[in-house]
Motif scaffolding. Structure first.
Motif, short mmCIF file in Angstrom:
data_model
loop_
_atom_site.label_atom_id
_atom_site.label_comp_id
_atom_site.label_asym_id
_atom_site.label_seq_id
_atom_site.Cartn_x
_atom_site.Cartn_y
_atom_site.Cartn_z
N TYR A 177 -46.79 18.97 116.34
CA TYR A 177 -47.01 19.69 117.60
C TYR A 177 -47.72 19.03 118.77
O TYR A 177 -48.17 17.87 118.33
CB TYR A 177 -47.90 21.01 117.18
CG TYR A 177 -49.47 20.55 116.91
CD1 TYR A 177 -50.30 20.45 117.63
CD2 TYR A 177 -49.82 20.57 115.33
CE1 TYR A 177 -51.69 20.17 117.42
CE2 TYR A 177 -50.81 20.44 114.98
CZ TYR A 177 -51.99 20.13 116.01
OH TYR A 177 -53.36 19.98 115.57
N ASN A 218 -47.88 18.95 125.91
CA ASN A 218 -46.78 19.55 126.36
C ASN A 218 -46.21 20.58 125.78
O ASN A 218 -46.02 20.52 124.45
CB ASN A 218 -45.82 17.89 126.37
CG ASN A 218 -46.25 17.34 127.26
OD1 ASN A 218 -45.88 17.44 128.46
ND2 ASN A 218 -46.67 15.99 127.01
N GLU A 219 -45.88 21.66 126.56
CA GLU A 219 -45.18 22.63 125.99
C GLU A 219 -43.81 22.48 125.73
O GLU A 219 -42.94 21.56 126.54
CB GLU A 219 -45.17 24.03 126.70
CG GLU A 219 -44.68 25.12 126.20
CD GLU A 219 -45.03 26.20 127.44
OE1 GLU A 219 -44.35 27.41 127.09
OE2 GLU A 219 -45.73 26.09 128.22
N GLU A 220 -43.03 23.04 124.90
CA GLU A 220 -41.51 22.95 124.72
C GLU A 220 -41.00 24.12 124.31
O GLU A 220 -41.77 25.30 124.09
CB GLU A 220 -41.33 22.04 123.25
CG GLU A 220 -42.00 20.51 123.28
CD GLU A 220 -41.62 19.70 121.96
OE1 GLU A 220 -40.72 19.10 122.00
OE2 GLU A 220 -42.01 20.17 120.82
N ALA A 235 -40.11 29.44 122.39
CA ALA A 235 -41.17 28.86 123.10
C ALA A 235 -42.07 28.42 122.13
O ALA A 235 -42.66 29.00 121.27
CB ALA A 235 -41.83 29.78 123.93
N PRO A 294 -46.06 26.61 122.24
CA PRO A 294 -47.02 26.20 122.94
C PRO A 294 -47.58 25.02 122.77
O PRO A 294 -47.36 24.21 121.73
CB PRO A 294 -47.99 27.48 122.65
CG PRO A 294 -47.65 28.25 121.35
CD PRO A 294 -46.05 27.75 121.26
N ALA A 295 -48.40 24.41 123.48
CA ALA A 295 -48.98 23.01 123.42
C ALA A 295 -50.37 23.07 122.62
O ALA A 295 -51.43 22.85 122.98
CB ALA A 295 -49.36 22.31 124.66
N GLY A 320 -47.60 25.93 118.00
CA GLY A 320 -46.38 25.23 118.47
C GLY A 320 -45.64 24.12 117.46
O GLY A 320 -44.64 23.65 117.72
N SER A 360 -39.37 20.53 127.72
CA SER A 360 -40.62 19.98 127.44
C SER A 360 -41.09 19.67 128.71
O SER A 360 -40.31 19.17 129.55
CB SER A 360 -40.90 19.07 126.43
OG SER A 360 -40.41 17.98 126.94
N THR A 361 -42.43 19.94 129.15
CA THR A 361 -43.15 19.47 130.05
C THR A 361 -43.13 17.84 129.82
O THR A 361 -43.18 17.51 128.72
CB THR A 361 -44.50 20.10 130.45
OG1 THR A 361 -45.17 20.12 129.07
CG2 THR A 361 -44.28 21.64 130.74
#
Length: 172
Positions: free
Chosen positions: A53, A57-59, A86, A88-89, A93, A111-112
């Motif tokens: 995880y 950065n969210e993916e 989704a 989460p960061a 996640g 991803s961000t």
């Protein structure tokens, strides 16, 4: 605006242990800066990156073709074409994509692209540090490495000119 055509891009192949996949880094090829996107293809019976995880950065995953499974912390989700997930960061996640089907599994991973980033790998009890370019980025990194999660050191350990009794010397 950057524009690319995935059909005209070459695949990058990756194999290590039980992980095997092909990847096209679409976001980077199109000149993306704050948003990454990769097209992945996992052969039947193969897996993606190790279970992990991100802390910053969210993916998200969008399945284009095939069937598979998404390993999460406390469950396993079936994946099929049209599914969007989704991630989460944080530890919620944590994930790994597994192709347990008979055909290739093709999906987009978005991803961000924030930096710095720490990625945690619970199964192998390590973490990755990325400074200068996030995971998936190609810019030069000022700091990058993988470390055991239990490798905690004292804040003052190794400081030049410091000793454990410096405080005693200054109590006069």
């Amino acid at each position: 605006m950057g524009r690319i055509n995935a059909e005209r891009m070459d695949w990058t192949r990756f194999e290590a242990g039980d992980a095997e996949f092909r990847r096209k880094q679409l976001g980077e090829a199109a000149g993306g800066d704050q948003l990454g996107c990769s097209l992945y293809e996992l052969p039947a019976g193969k897996r993606s990156w190790p279970y992990h995880y991100h802390t910053r950065n969210e993916e998200a995953l969008y399945v284009l073709a095939g069937d598979g499974r998404l390993r999460l912390d406390d469950e396993s989700l079936a994946l099929a074409a049209g599914d969007y997930v989704a991630l989460p960061a944080d530890e919620r996640g944590a994930h790994r994509v597994v192709n347990d089907g008979d055909e290739p599994l093709r999906y987009l991973a978005v991803s961000t692209m924030d930096d710095p980033e720490v990625t945690v790998y619970p199964d192998s009890e390590k973490l990755g540090v990325f400074v200068g370019s996030p995971p998936g980025g190609s810019d030069d990194r000022r700091l990058h490495g993988y470390y055991p999660t239990d490798a905690d050191v004292d804040y003052w350990a190794g400081e030049a000119g410091e000793s454990d009794n410096d405080d005693d010397e200054h109590r006069d």
